[in-house]
Enzyme design. Sequence first.
Site, PDB file in Angstrom:
ATOM      1  N   ASN A  75       0.851  -1.194   0.000  1.00  0.00           N
ATOM      2  CA  ASN A  75       0.000   0.000   0.000  1.00  0.00           C
ATOM      3  C   ASN A  75       0.888   1.247   0.000  1.00  0.00           C
ATOM      4  O   ASN A  75       1.877   1.311   0.743  1.00  0.00           O
ATOM      5  CB  ASN A  75      -0.854  -0.049   1.284  1.00  0.00           C
ATOM      6  CG  ASN A  75      -1.923   0.993   1.376  1.00  0.00           C
ATOM      7  OD1 ASN A  75      -2.760   1.106   0.491  1.00  0.00           O
ATOM      8  ND2 ASN A  75      -1.931   1.749   2.468  1.00  0.00           N
ATOM      9  N   GLU A 107      -7.575   4.434   0.682  1.00  0.00           N
ATOM     10  CA  GLU A 107      -7.654   5.477   1.726  1.00  0.00           C
ATOM     11  C   GLU A 107      -8.196   6.784   1.148  1.00  0.00           C
ATOM     12  O   GLU A 107      -7.709   7.872   1.462  1.00  0.00           O
ATOM     13  CB  GLU A 107      -6.266   5.716   2.353  1.00  0.00           C
ATOM     14  CG  GLU A 107      -5.606   4.461   2.897  1.00  0.00           C
ATOM     15  CD  GLU A 107      -4.303   4.714   3.651  1.00  0.00           C
ATOM     16  OE1 GLU A 107      -3.996   5.886   3.950  1.00  0.00           O
ATOM     17  OE2 GLU A 107      -3.595   3.736   3.936  1.00  0.00           O
TER      18      GLU A 107
END
Length: 359
Positions: free
Chosen positions: A211, A275
């Site tokens: 990520n 996110e």
Amino acid sequence: MASLSALVVFAVSLSFRGVSALPQASATSAALPTGTAVVQGLNYLAQNAGKLYFGTATDNSELNDTAYTSYMENNLHFGQITPENSMKWDATEPEPGTFTFTDGDVIADIAKNYGMYLRGHNLVWYEQLPDWVTANNYNATGLAAVVETHVTTEVAHYKGQVYAWDVINEPLNDNGTFREDVFYDTLGTDYITIALQAARAADPNAKLYINDYNIEYVGEKSTAMQNLVKQLQADNVPIDGIGMESHFIVGEVPTTLVENFQAFADLGIEFAITELDIRMELPETAANLDQQKTDFYTVVNACLQVSVCRGITVWDWTDKYSWVPSTFPGWGAATPFDDNLVEKPAFDGIVIALEGGSI
Ligand SMILES: *[C@@H]1O[C@H](CO)[C@@H](O)[C@H](O)[C@H]1NC(C)=O
Ligand SMILES: *[C@@H]1O[C@H](CO)[C@@H](O)[C@H](O)[C@H]1NC(C)=O
Ligand SMILES: *[C@@H]1O[C@H](CO)[C@@H](O)[C@H](O)[C@H]1NC(C)=O
């Protein structure tokens, strides 16, 4: 590069692993009010559009807010949750070999109870790392064992509950070089291999992700991440997906999202928007809220354009609990719901994209 046949086998195995046993929203599981301003729910719409989920980050300190939880704990709205803090290293292994999963378990139980996918976040990151990992001055052998123990213990604890783990978080600098943190300085890129292999062994059905931010658009950091994926594949190290954090600024959403996403898809892996938030300078203005609607539409639509974009996670769904104001002073209003949990124009932008409309 891996051989072509290895890549084909890899791609085929991806499509069969893990997904079928996990929850799907049911159109009949809960009656929602109908009316002009009410939709069936963002996750309902995302699944109708072919995605696994529309999800949100949440945090333990928010769960005493019943107005917040009563909207969130409905898988027509959110089909996936990510613990914002409570599965990070400082929360789970504050002292060497001493593990505490109490807060993480609370989030995992919400996912279980409401039929949501769970993203595990995260296993190896240079921030929110307890001091002992650095202060003990481990040599390579010692730190490799520390990483392996941490990953193995945490992934085994949540075995069977996690759709995807952010095994490695933010390993790259913006110029595409590897971030020089305790892990890289001690082990080079071996720390990535050690963590991914330990995670696979501990929960073979969990998708394993790396990520990062500023990899959502075409550029040297994205290229570096693609090169890392290719190297891992060539070395037969398990890697299933890439998390595109997507912390954007109103009016500055990158124009190369789809082209960039397709480049990751072409590697035979999946990805997700992990996110998402789109911040503006405060005080908010009507013009900025309107631009934000377009910006959320653009990002959600980009995910819809590439089939292996599995889902979209907002980095909390209401401005009330966004990390933005405390991290970027003077900025905020970054989520689709305001401080009073009321839908903003950005919410409509998401709905329009999920319903296949245009803006
Ligand atoms: C929830 O608890 C936090 C402290 O953890 C507190 O600041 C907040 O006011 C509480 N919220 C509600 C709605 O009770
Ligand atoms: C690494 O550290 C351990 C524990 O301090 C020590 O026993 C071992 O000899 C060290 N290994 C190397 C190669 O220096
Ligand atoms: C890349 O960025 C890092 C972090 O800012 C910096 O330390 C390094 O010198 C840069 N490398 C190059 C080749 O520009």
